[in-house]
Design a protein around this motif. Sequence first.
Motif, short mmCIF file in Angstrom:
data_model
loop_
_atom_site.label_atom_id
_atom_site.label_comp_id
_atom_site.label_asym_id
_atom_site.label_seq_id
_atom_site.Cartn_x
_atom_site.Cartn_y
_atom_site.Cartn_z
N ASP A 26 0.79 -1.23 0.00
CA ASP A 26 0.00 0.00 0.00
C ASP A 26 0.82 1.28 0.00
O ASP A 26 0.73 2.10 0.91
CB ASP A 26 -0.97 0.01 1.19
N SER A 27 1.59 1.49 -1.03
CA SER A 27 2.35 2.75 -1.16
C SER A 27 1.40 3.94 -1.25
O SER A 27 1.83 5.08 -1.02
CB SER A 27 3.24 2.71 -2.40
N ALA B 122 -6.50 13.31 8.22
CA ALA B 122 -6.92 13.96 9.46
C ALA B 122 -8.05 14.93 9.14
O ALA B 122 -7.97 15.73 8.20
CB ALA B 122 -5.76 14.72 10.09
N THR B 123 -9.12 14.83 9.95
CA THR B 123 -10.27 15.73 9.84
C THR B 123 -10.57 16.26 11.23
O THR B 123 -10.00 15.80 12.22
CB THR B 123 -11.50 14.98 9.30
N ALA B 124 -11.47 17.21 11.31
CA ALA B 124 -11.94 17.72 12.60
C ALA B 124 -13.43 17.97 12.51
O ALA B 124 -13.94 18.39 11.46
CB ALA B 124 -11.20 19.00 12.98
N VAL C 248 -8.13 10.93 12.98
CA VAL C 248 -7.23 10.54 11.90
C VAL C 248 -7.40 9.05 11.64
O VAL C 248 -7.67 8.27 12.56
CB VAL C 248 -5.75 10.89 12.23
N ARG C 249 -7.28 8.66 10.37
CA ARG C 249 -7.39 7.26 9.97
C ARG C 249 -6.64 7.08 8.65
O ARG C 249 -6.38 8.03 7.93
CB ARG C 249 -8.84 6.82 9.83
N MET C 250 -6.31 5.82 8.37
CA MET C 250 -5.62 5.50 7.12
C MET C 250 -6.67 5.29 6.02
O MET C 250 -7.70 4.64 6.25
CB MET C 250 -4.76 4.24 7.26
N ILE D 255 -9.63 10.69 -2.52
CA ILE D 255 -9.94 9.49 -1.75
C ILE D 255 -11.43 9.21 -1.90
O ILE D 255 -12.19 10.10 -2.29
CB ILE D 255 -9.57 9.65 -0.25
N TYR D 256 -11.84 7.97 -1.61
CA TYR D 256 -13.26 7.58 -1.69
C TYR D 256 -13.70 6.98 -0.38
O TYR D 256 -12.92 6.33 0.32
CB TYR D 256 -13.47 6.59 -2.83
N THR D 257 -14.98 7.16 -0.05
CA THR D 257 -15.52 6.62 1.20
C THR D 257 -17.03 6.66 1.20
O THR D 257 -17.66 7.23 0.30
CB THR D 257 -14.98 7.43 2.41
N ASN D 258 -17.59 6.07 2.23
CA ASN D 258 -19.01 6.17 2.52
C ASN D 258 -19.27 7.61 2.99
O ASN D 258 -18.64 8.08 3.93
CB ASN D 258 -19.37 5.15 3.61
N ARG D 259 -20.18 8.30 2.35
CA ARG D 259 -20.44 9.70 2.69
C ARG D 259 -21.32 9.86 3.93
O ARG D 259 -21.70 10.98 4.28
CB ARG D 259 -21.03 10.43 1.48
N GLU D 260 -21.61 8.74 4.60
CA GLU D 260 -22.30 8.78 5.88
C GLU D 260 -21.36 8.36 7.02
O GLU D 260 -21.79 8.17 8.15
CB GLU D 260 -23.54 7.88 5.83
N SER D 261 -20.08 8.21 6.72
CA SER D 261 -19.09 7.81 7.71
C SER D 261 -18.70 8.99 8.60
O SER D 261 -19.06 10.14 8.33
CB SER D 261 -17.84 7.27 7.01
#
Length: 192
Positions: free
Chosen positions: A23-24, A30-32, A40-42, A55-61
Motif C-alpha cells: 500500500d504505497s 486527518a479531519t476535525a 485521523v485514519r488511514m 480518496i473515496y468513502t461512505n459519505r455517511e461515515s
Amino acid sequence: MSEDPIALFDAWYAEARETEINDSNAVALATADADGRPSVRMVLLKGHGPDGFVIYTNRESRKAGDLAVNRHAALLFHWKSLRRQVRIEGSVSMVSDAESDAYFASRGRDSQLGAWASDQSRPLDSRETFENRFAEMQARFEGGDVPRPPHWGGYRIAPDRIELWQDRAHRLHERRLFTRETGTWTEGLLFP
C-alpha cells in the motif's frame, strides 16, 4: 529554489510504488468535527494531480460527517523504505458523480458489495450481522452489475500547503515547505 511540489510528489510517489511492500498509496487522513475535535485514519489515495488528492468513502461515515462541517483536511504519507514523508493540507470538495461512478466500477465486486452492506463507522452488534448483510447484497445483485450506492463517493483535497520531509543523519532532516496563494506556489525551508 522553487519547483512544482506536485511534480516532486509524483517523483517520490513513483519511487514509493517501487519500494513500499504494501500500500504505497496508504495515507493518513486527518479531519476535525464542528467542535474542532480531530480524528485521523488511514485511507488509500486513488488519484492526484494539480487540482488535488482524491480518496473515496461512505459519505455517511464519521470522516464524511467531519468534512461536511469542516471543509479542511490534512494528509500524511510516510514511506519508511525511502525515509520520507509528505504532509498536505487543504480544502476539500466532493468529486463529481461521474468520477465516483468510474472509480466505483473499477473496484472488485466484493468491495462494491461491501460498500452497500456497510454502515461505515457506526456501531455493529456482531460480525455475523455484517456478514449477513453482505450475503443479502450478493443475492440482491446476483448476475448483474453493482451500481455505486448513493451514499458513496469521492473527496478531493486541494492543497494549499505541501511539505516534503527527507530523513538526514543525526535528525538533521530536510524540510521543504510549499504554500499556495492565488494559484502560485512559493517555497521555503523549515528547521528540522
